[in-house]
Design a protein around this motif. Structure first.
Motif: not given
Length: 582
Positions: A375-382, A482-502
């Motif tokens: 809230e101090k950063l102007g964020q609501d959800y996510g 907030p994940l309200s705009d995902l247009s900046g995501l740049v996707f690559e082929p799948l990998s085995s990396h398991t950290e949080p990912a889109f």
């Protein structure tokens, strides 16, 4: 122009006695394309009235920026109901509970450190006034006194469960009246002494909320209000679900029996709910009746009521219709045909991008000597991501996140070292720091602000600090997500990396229809269909599928993006024709 009033034990519409048989449908839990379908099914069941809350956080997502379009087009919802010949009850309280995020209050209220909620606190009331100045002029032309369908409005909501500030309640009453709301005003509370004493307002009709034992509940109401109609404003004919528990159900015969008793007593009733719908996006609420107990609500708001989440009549629908017909004969209306359901089959996710790589693309960093809550950063959800460098070497000591809200993934040099959860207060992670130090990263999820009880003042993220042993850590870089705009995501082929990912995939639709997304093999995250946030999934149950309204799909190519926090058995999902609520 019409009138709705009461005298003695009866309600009157245009001076004719009327028994209100109402059902709750929240416009903000169903896409606009389906409003008329749900309302028509309500009328076909014998109901003469629809009731809805008004969610402030939908209409003023940022202070001073108002939204009454799309799923927030309350006026259109009321007009559709009126066009079908239904009366409308509106509950426009700033606070609505409703298992809705923060009980409908906007998150930005919590950016003010001294904010007091739901009481006669002038800064809070100034925000309410500014909101009502926008909301109520839209509703005033829809009042029955102006020829519209709205017959009654509520003052606050179940206030006796929270406080007894009569100065505040009377302020809320006058806030409606001075803005031209001249229809019947009412309160609703549990049928107990303390709740009625705290929530009733002089000159305002009191109603009660319950799920069973109507004679007992109405007897208590009559002790406080002997010369007025009796009405159950919330007949709990189903119930909502939290994560980590089973799906609640209630037999149709039991609901029909209680309804039969109420109608036989001459009582009016509002079903909570008639149709539940869906907590799309991040709008689910949570229960937190005690300081150390936190229970977030699932994405589905099926509620086990007369229509299921996809809007189809249940056994309860037909049982209730039969009871209503016994007491109040109504015109037979043919039900709309069932919505088409399709199983689009398996979809393979082919693109991937890690959260760490995506941070600069979808979030602007904030630097702070200490962690700040959303809230101090102007964020609501996510979500919100914190990182800092811990100097080393350091011996193994517990890492604490003090006053975590709500669930955190903790990483050391990009390796997951543990998960901390608000539902396990006092938990820690043993952490050893090597020579040269290490980067500590913490990804926190807002699982839904508390919507009921004394702990609704519920800031999100890290609200106090992070300690290694006794030492608070400083010098943080914070990325709001907030994940309200995902247009900046740049996707690559799948990998085995398991950290949080889109993860991204595409699927083809020849004919758009309702469907259900099965995430078997996935653990926890959020799903977006064609840019629309469907909501959360989690393999702890009870919800195993997400409802996908057909109006979100388009003929031809469609996109699915999944933000997965932990990993999956295979990069595949299934679109199926039936829901799975455990």
């Amino acid at each position: 122009m019409s009138t709705f009033s009461y005298s003695g034990s009866s309600f009157y519409y245009n001076n004719e006695p009327i028994q209100i048989i109402s059902g709750a449908i929240h416009y903000f839990r169903v896409l606009p394309e389906y409003w008329e379908d749900r309302l028509l099914k309500l009328k076909a069941c014998g109901f003469n009235t629809v009731e809805t809350y008004v969610a402030w956080n939908m209409h003023e997502p940022e202070k001073g920026r108002f939204n009454f379009e799309g799923i927030a087009d309350l006026v259109r919802f009321v007009e559709i109901a009126g066009g079908l010949g239904l009366h409308v009850i509106v509950r426009p309280s700033p606070y609505i509970c409703a298992e809705w995020e923060f009980g409908g209050l906007p998150a930005w209220l919590l950016a003010e450190p001294d904010m007091r909620l739901r009481c006669y606190y002038k800064p809070y009331l100034e925000h309410v006034d500014a909101y009502y100045d926008e909301l109520l002029p839209k509703l005033q032309p829809l009042l029955c006194t102006q020829g519209g369908p709205i017959i009654a409005m509520q003052i606050e909501n179940e206030y006796g469960s929270y406080g007894n500030d009569k100065l505040y309640l009377n302020y809320m009453k006058e806030a409606l009246i001075k803005r031209g709301i001249d229809v019947l005003l009412f309160t609703s509370d549990g049928p107990t002494d303390d709740m009625l004493q705290g929530g009733m307002v002089d000159g305002v009709l009191a109603t009660v909320n319950f799920g069973s034992r109507p004679a007992q509940a109405f007897a208590k109401l009559r002790e406080y209000q002997p010369d007025a109609p009796i009405m159950c404003m919330e007949f709990w004919n189903g119930w909502f679900d939290h994560w980590r528990e089973g799906h609640h159900t209630r037999p149709a015969a039991d609901v029909a029996e209680v309804l039969d008793e109420m109608l036989g007593m001459g009582a009016s009733v509002n079903f909570y709910m008639f149709y539940g719908g869906t907590n799309f996006g991040f709008y689910n609420g949570a229960n937190g009746h005690t300081a150390d107990r936190y229970e977030p609500t699932i994405t589905s708001y099926d509620y086990d009521v007369l229509l299921d989440e996809s809007g189809e009549p249940t056994d309860k629908y037909y049982a209730v219709r039969d009871v209503i017909a016994k007491h109040q004969p109504f015109e037979a209306i043919e039900l709309p045909p069932p919505a088409q359901k399709k199983a689009y089959g398996e979809v393979t996710l082919t693109g991937q991008t890690s959260l760490s790589a995506s941070l600069p693309r979808i979030s602007q960093p904030v630097h702070s000597p200490y962690p700040e809550p959303m809230e101090k950063l102007g964020q609501d959800y996510g979500f919100i991501h914190y990182s800092t460098i811990i100097s080393g070497p350091r011996s193994k000591q517990p890492l604490y996140i003090q006053d975590l809200h709500d669930r955190a993934l903790v990483f050391l040099d990009d390796e997951l070292v543990g998960v901390l959860d608000r539902s396990q207060p006092g938990a820690s992670i043993e952490l050893e720091v090597p020579t040269g130090g290490a980067r500590l990263s913490v990804l926190v999820e807002n699982m839904g602000r508390v919507n009921y009880g004394p702990y609704i003042k519920d800031c999100k993220g890290i609200t106090e600090g992070v300690r290694h042993g006794l030492q608070f850590l400083s010098d943080w870089t914070i990325h709001p997500l907030p994940l309200s705009d995902l247009s900046g995501l740049v996707f690559e082929p799948l990998s085995s990396h398991t950290e949080p990912a889109f993860f991204r995939g595409e699927f083809t639709v020849n004919e758009a229809a309702d469907t259900f997304l099965s995430l078997e093999g996935w653990i926890k995250g959020v799903v977006f269909i064609n840019g629309f946030n469907l909501g959360r999934y989690w393999n702890v149950g009870p919800q195993r599928t997400l409802y996908v309204p057909g109006s979100l799909l388009r003929e031809g190519n469609n996109e699915i993006i999944i933000f997965e926090l932990h990993g999956f058995a295979a990069p595949k999902v299934q679109f199926v024709a039936e829901p799975d609520l455990g």
